[in-house]
Motif scaffolding. Sequence first.
Motif, PDB file in Angstrom:
ATOM      1  N   VAL A 179       8.948  38.960  53.029  1.00 20.01           N
ATOM      2  CA  VAL A 179      10.013  39.813  53.618  1.00 20.01           C
ATOM      3  C   VAL A 179      10.065  41.143  52.887  1.00 20.01           C
ATOM      4  CG1 VAL A 179      12.506  40.053  53.916  1.00 20.01           C
ATOM      5  CG2 VAL A 179      11.367  37.896  54.512  1.00 20.01           C
ATOM      6  N   LYS A 180      10.003  41.113  51.544  1.00 11.53           N
ATOM      7  CA  LYS A 180      10.029  42.364  50.775  1.00 11.53           C
ATOM      8  C   LYS A 180       8.828  43.244  51.110  1.00 11.53           C
ATOM      9  CE  LYS A 180      12.641  40.626  46.813  1.00 11.53           C
ATOM     10  NZ  LYS A 180      12.594  40.290  45.369  1.00 11.53           N
ATOM     11  N   GLU A 183       9.477  44.824  54.457  1.00 15.41           N
ATOM     12  CA  GLU A 183      10.488  45.891  54.404  1.00 15.41           C
ATOM     13  C   GLU A 183       9.914  47.188  53.873  1.00 15.41           C
ATOM     14  OE1 GLU A 183      13.563  44.182  52.099  1.00 15.41           O
ATOM     15  OE2 GLU A 183      14.518  43.143  53.797  1.00 15.41           O
ATOM     16  N   ASN A 184       8.957  47.100  53.006  1.00 12.66           N
ATOM     17  CA  ASN A 184       8.363  48.302  52.413  1.00 12.66           C
ATOM     18  C   ASN A 184       7.069  48.727  53.110  1.00 12.66           C
ATOM     19  OD1 ASN A 184      10.329  48.525  50.372  1.00 12.66           O
ATOM     20  ND2 ASN A 184       9.344  46.857  49.245  1.00 12.66           N
ATOM     21  N   SER A 185       6.770  48.074  54.213  1.00 10.02           N
ATOM     22  CA  SER A 185       5.477  48.329  54.854  1.00 10.02           C
ATOM     23  C   SER A 185       5.528  49.550  55.778  1.00 10.02           C
ATOM     24  CB  SER A 185       5.071  47.106  55.683  1.00 10.02           C
ATOM     25  OG  SER A 185       5.924  46.980  56.807  1.00 10.02           O
ATOM     26  N   VAL A 188       7.351  48.791  59.215  1.00  7.74           N
ATOM     27  CA  VAL A 188       8.816  48.919  59.272  1.00  7.74           C
ATOM     28  C   VAL A 188       9.206  50.387  59.347  1.00  7.74           C
ATOM     29  CG1 VAL A 188      10.961  48.562  57.996  1.00  7.74           C
ATOM     30  CG2 VAL A 188       9.267  46.729  58.132  1.00  7.74           C
ATOM     31  N   ARG A 189       8.504  51.205  58.534  1.00  9.80           N
ATOM     32  CA  ARG A 189       8.813  52.641  58.592  1.00  9.80           C
ATOM     33  C   ARG A 189       8.531  53.191  59.991  1.00  9.80           C
ATOM     34  NH1 ARG A 189       6.066  52.466  53.680  1.00  9.80           N
ATOM     35  NH2 ARG A 189       4.228  53.521  54.556  1.00  9.80           N
ATOM     36  N   GLU A 192      11.346  52.099  62.404  1.00  8.77           N
ATOM     37  CA  GLU A 192      12.542  52.945  62.255  1.00  8.77           C
ATOM     38  C   GLU A 192      12.312  54.310  62.914  1.00  8.77           C
ATOM     39  OE1 GLU A 192      15.465  52.126  61.159  1.00  8.77           O
ATOM     40  OE2 GLU A 192      14.755  50.077  60.783  1.00  8.77           O
TER      41      GLU A 192
END
Length: 776
Positions: A179-180, A183-185, A188-189, A192
């Motif tokens: 998951v972490k 989130e930093n991948s 995900v960016r 968004e």
Amino acid sequence: DEDRENDELISSTVEAGIKCEFLRHGIDIIDSPGLNENSSLDSLTLGAIDSFLPIIIYVIDSNSGVTVAVQKDLQTIQKTASGAEILYLITKMDVADHLAAEMGREVAEMEAEKADHVFSKLQRLGYISKDATRQSCRKFLCVSCWEVRRFRRKKEMIEKKMKKSKTAESGEKLMSDLVKEMENSKWVRQFEEVKRRILQFAQDQFKNLIVGAGSSLRAVHCQILTMFMDKAHDIKESNQRKKKALYQIKSLEHEIHQQSKSIVERHRGEFLAQANRFFAEKKPLILDEVRSMSYSDSVISEGMSQRDIEKKCIEEIHTLINDRIIATFSDFLRDNVLRTCFTDFDDLKEKVAEYEKDVEQTPAYQVLKKTLLEGYSLSSKAIVRGSVTCFIRNIGSTLRALLKHPDIFLGKAVQHHKWKEHQASQYLKNIDREKLVACLVSSIGEWFDKRHSDFLHSMSYSEVLVEKSYRMTDRERKEIIKLSPIVALLHMNAFAIITRYKFRNHRLDLDNCLGSGAQGRVYTVLSPTGEPVMAAKKIVTNRAGLEEIAAEAYYSSVLEHPNIVRVVGTVLLENAKHNGQWSVELYMELMHCDALTLMEQQRLSLAKRLWLGLQISKALEFLHSSQLIHRDVKLANLLVNSEATVAKLSDFGLLKGQGLVGHTLVGTPIYLSPELVRRENYGVSTDIFSLGIALWYLVEGSGQHHPDYVTNLKTVEEVLAATSERGCRPNRLPEASDQLWQLMVRCWDETPAKRPTAGQVSASLEAIIKALEAGQ
């Protein structure tokens, strides 16, 4: 795959409740695999596209690119929702690391190449503007999907391990790490970014809808106001033109009438000379004609006495002689004495014909064609015949005595040529030439007087018609004057809605006041980033005052000219604390200061100062060509930029169409024309008077002094009286050349018609400035 053919599944919906006031009427979200799947799906998709506000996101596989099928879809979308924008979402942008390594290239370079290929193809097909770039285009977005698949596979592996493993802690730790990592991948960016861009695209679509609808509404308001202005101008001009035309015709007819009578009086001697020539030259010919004449069949009838037969024969001889007199004097009048009168009356008839053309469009004025100049069919023969008839009446007793002459033959003697000659000779002998001329002159004068009297009678009827028409059409003009501010207010409301979206998050810098006037204060307008980008005049007013401001907002937003400050937005706010009070902000171009302040701050050359006057005249030239009167021309309303290379006329609070102006006293006292002060009818020349005063201040140069006659006056009333009643004008200044001074004097001439046009002022100022610069 079989579900794609199931109409029930295609048309089924999932309803979700979202607490959002904006969405109280619902929103349809349709995720379609594309068009041309089947008719039901196509109908559903195209129905959504052809909706009130479609937000269309079209997904393109970067590996396939803009295929023929994609092009067909885009054409169908454009045909269904003409003008609708599309957000192009380009997927599968991933390039495997090993593939890039094999080709000896960077992954980012290959992904950019894939994006450029799709972008350029859409650009070539016209779906994206040719001026846009991939980085700046707000409706083109690329995303990759490889990481999503990787995370899914990794998640599935962890879940399998967790099922096989007896210790849950190790599995949970693996899942937490995953998951972490997610989130930093990059994925995900990107996710968004997609959300942000879709939201931005939807906001742009909504903004375009509101701005487009508002702009369309403004265009309708502008058409109505333009129609009102043109109609009012036409009514006013037409009424004034008709009155002026009638006055000119009346004056011309009076002048011709007096002139014609005087011409006849001056030619009395020529009339007598013509009479003498007639009796000297024509008598032998007339006697010959009488001797050989035959009587008409009506002379003798059954039951007539010999005496009656003789009387009838004598009358026929007299008639022949009268006809010869009439013919001679008719030719004489036509070719000599009345030639000028004929020409003058022809001119008068042309004037009336021109007038009839102007009024022909109004049915009531058709009557004028039957009244004006009805009797002015100038016939010299008719005039002379009347004169001879008048003369015969005067010598009737003498003629009656001739009938009793003892030498008259009876019986067949009436057929004898000597008897005829005797009767003719006696008749000619008894004609008093001076009396004949007197009768002729008197008869012509009476004819002129009768025609003049008939004309005045017809003209009075025409004037009544004009006055009735004036009252009727002026009522229509007054209705237009009442309606115009209401439509202007509707225009300002639509403009305010557009401004709210177009200049979202712009604000007034209330700590930076650029200036103040009678209406309100001017502030800097800051962009969302805090940069000064515009100026705004803030006005606090009541409901009644809104209509005047609305007119200013309308004119100053639609007028486009290099020398006119243009309003680009309005903000309209009702004061919640003070009922009936409104705050209006007019957004406009940001300028440095007004011309008066500039002269106080800097010592400008005369050529530069007159250049400022030239900018005013050019602005007025444009306004006047549109039938608009500024009504507040002054240096304080001429704004300049910081380099003093651009000057623009501002403040259209008093600007009106020529047809809409009344008799209200408005403007700055020292600049007001006499006719405006006296509340008479005025036109664009009132601005030229103000321009002449502005030129005086520009020549003076400091902005600190006033004309001599103003310096000693204490009240506004005294200044107005000095201009309108005493004819006071500014004193000549040493710097004013003869050419410049004459131009200024012409501008403030008492008679509006003698003032130059704005275009003539511009031409004169350009020549003066050119001469000054050449002298330097």
